[in-house]
Design an enzyme around this catalytic site. Structure first.
Site, PDB file in Angstrom:
ATOM      1  N   GLU A 181      37.178  37.046  29.533  1.00  0.00           N
ATOM      2  CA  GLU A 181      38.010  37.888  28.671  1.00  0.00           C
ATOM      3  C   GLU A 181      37.265  38.176  27.380  1.00  0.00           C
ATOM      4  O   GLU A 181      36.751  37.272  26.733  1.00  0.00           O
ATOM      5  CB  GLU A 181      39.342  37.206  28.366  1.00  0.00           C
ATOM      6  CG  GLU A 181      40.287  38.057  27.505  1.00  0.00           C
ATOM      7  CD  GLU A 181      41.597  37.347  27.226  1.00  0.00           C
ATOM      8  OE1 GLU A 181      42.181  36.773  28.177  1.00  0.00           O
ATOM      9  OE2 GLU A 181      42.040  37.344  26.049  1.00  0.00           O
ATOM     10  N   GLU A 238      43.251  29.868  28.179  1.00  0.00           N
ATOM     11  CA  GLU A 238      42.806  29.580  26.809  1.00  0.00           C
ATOM     12  C   GLU A 238      43.504  28.345  26.251  1.00  0.00           C
ATOM     13  O   GLU A 238      44.440  28.452  25.451  1.00  0.00           O
ATOM     14  CB  GLU A 238      43.050  30.786  25.887  1.00  0.00           C
ATOM     15  CG  GLU A 238      42.117  31.951  26.129  1.00  0.00           C
ATOM     16  CD  GLU A 238      42.277  33.071  25.103  1.00  0.00           C
ATOM     17  OE1 GLU A 238      43.187  32.976  24.248  1.00  0.00           O
ATOM     18  OE2 GLU A 238      41.493  34.037  25.158  1.00  0.00           O
TER      19      GLU A 238
END
Length: 505
Positions: free
Chosen positions: A256, A168
């Site tokens: 995710e 991320e």
């Protein structure tokens, strides 16, 4: 047409899977594991396909940080997840910062343990280089290249391994400024040892900026772009970004997602989660839930003190864990899940002869006046003998409003889009709601439908010949509010020319 690249077909040495009494399991000693079924994965036309060129969707769960709850990552827990939950992919999350790999390189041994377990169990595994608080993946680029060089050297011949090279990226980090240059270097490192296993790359703003990646994609043909969401925080704007990215030919992987808000707490937001899961399943996008842990947070799948080795009862699962298990089991076709293909009875069963065939329909697009009819169907064999799919004809009736021609597309088919044939025809008697139909048939490669079995979803998209907008409100087969699978008698099925399901207009 599906044009497959030449692929290196590789085999795993897979252990024998034993059944467990009293449970409804996805595998037995006589059935194939996910990797045996699908083999080497690749990307074709922006979609994930297996070594036969058939589209495949991965569904599974991610570990939490190995430095905190790594004890839940072991062969016993992963076997339970495969057999009881029905996962076909597991993600092992190795943080870089926060006392992760950079401070504690021995965490790589837990990654290797997880990969070995996945190889033995025949499930796919994502090796996740879990950048987060370090914001810019370039911060530890040198270490990433060393790590992935080792992983690719070890697992370049294992078709179940997937590399996620930047979890991320966030802060002021952008796709073109930092992420893409980093990904080019790390991809080159991997490809020097592993020519074709999948690579997943995150995007800016915690892997939300996939539109930027879609506009300037990487040259590697087997790269997917990660999108992450948390149902209590992220909604339609991210789904719109997925549609945009797919329209640009980018392959998307939701590596995710959580039932909570973006903090990992709040909720769980189950209706919002269901909206997301339906959206992803409709588009065949693979997904991995966060997370397999007993941490005190909403997104954790287990309650505090749950066994580290599987065997979990419902009492051991959090509200989130119960929901996610149901979704994965539904995708794997297991009983006891909240299956999206569970039929409801039609309000008007019609006069057609049902025989041993049931057709279920759902409306994929809630806009009746855009430029396409988007419908999906599933056929069930409720009889006691096999049905040859190539003997069946499915007819979806519509009114063309005076627009000649039609452009037909198969967007998804569990039996493989190459096994679906579409054309148009004219009913014997035209009405104000049906002067044409789309004819959907199955090629011989689709095989037979065994008693109790289903074809799985077939998605068909119909455009007017001149690509102008359509009006579905006056179409016989159209169901404006049928957004989940329902037995639908306004689409007919013929078996060797005989009507066996539905009512003709």
């Amino acid at each position: 047409m599906w044009l497959r690249r030449k692929q290196i077909v590789r085999k795993l040495t897979l252990g024998v899977v034993t059944t467990m009494l009293g449970m409804s399991l996805s595998f037995s000693a006589l059935s194939a594991t996910p990797v045996e079924t699908h083999g080497q994965l690749s990307i074709e036309n922006g979609r994930l396909v297996d070594e036969q060129g058939k589209r495949v969707q991965l569904r599974g769960i991610s570990s939490n940080g190995l430095q905190w709850v790594g004890d839940y990552v072991n062969k016993d827990s992963m076997k339970w997840l495969r057999d009881d939950w029905g996962i076909n992919v597991f993600r092992v999350a190795m943080y870089t910062a926060e006392n992760g790999y950079i401070a504690n390189p021995s965490l790589a041994n837990k990654v290797k343990e997880a990969v070995a377990a996945a190889q033995g169990l025949g499930v796919y595994i994502i090796i996740d280089w879990h950048t987060l608080s370090d914001n810019d993946p370039n911060t530890y680029k040198a270490q990433a290249k060393i790590f992935f060089a080792e992983m690719a050297g070890l697992y370049g011949n294992s078709p179940n391994v997937i590399y996620e090279i930047a979890n991320e990226p966030n802060g002021s980090v952008t796709w073109n400024g930092q992420i893409r240059p980093y990904a080019l270097e790390v991809t080159d490192t991997i490809r020097s040892k592993d020519p074709d296993n999948l690579i997943i790359v995150g995007s800016g703003t915690w892997s939300q900026d996939i539109h930027d990646a879609a506009d300037n994609q990487l040259p590697d043909p087997n790269t997917l772009y990660a999108l992450h969401f948390y149902a209590g925080t992220h909604g339609q704007f991210l789904r719109d970004r997925i549609d945009y990215a797919q329209s640009r030919g980018a392959a998307i992987f939701v590596s995710e997602w959580g039932t909570s808000d973006a903090s990992g707490n709040g909720g769980p937001f189950l209706p919002e989660s269901q909206t997301w899961i339906d959206f992803l399943n409709n588009r065949g996008i693979s997904w991995v839930n966060w997370s397999l842990s007993d941490k005190s947070e909403t997104s954790a799948a287990l309650v505090a003190g749950a066994s580290k080795s599987g065997g979990w009862t419902e009492q051991n699962l959090s509200t989130s864990g119960k929901f996610v298990r149901e979704q994965i089991r539904a995708g794997a076709g297991l009983s006891g899940g909240d299956t999206p293909t569970m039929p409801t009875e039609p309000t008007n069963p019609g006069n057609g002869t049902t025989g041993d065939i049931v057709l279920q329909y759902r409306n994929v697009d809630n806009n009746p006046s855009d430029d396409a009819i988007r419908m999906a169907f599933n056929i069930k064999n409720t009889g006691s003998t096999p049905i040859k799919l190539s003997d069946l004809q499915v007819r979806y009736y519509f009114h063309d409003d005076g627009k000649p021609g039609a452009n037909l597309f198969v967007d998804w088919a569990n039996v493989g889009p190459n096994n679906i044939v579409t054309s148009t025809g004219t009913p014997a008697a035209s009405t104000d709601k049906a002067n044409r139909y789309v004819l959907v048939t199955f090629a011989s490669g689709a095989g037979s439908l065994q008693p109790g079995a289903e074809t799985g979803e077939v998605q068909v998209r119909i455009h007017a010949g001149d690509w102008s907008n359509v009006n579905e409100t006056n179409d016989y087969s159209y169901g404006p509010n049928v957004t989940s699978y329902t037995n639908w008698d306004k689409i007919t099925v013929h078996d060797k020319g005989t009507l066996v399901w539905g009512t003709e207009p």
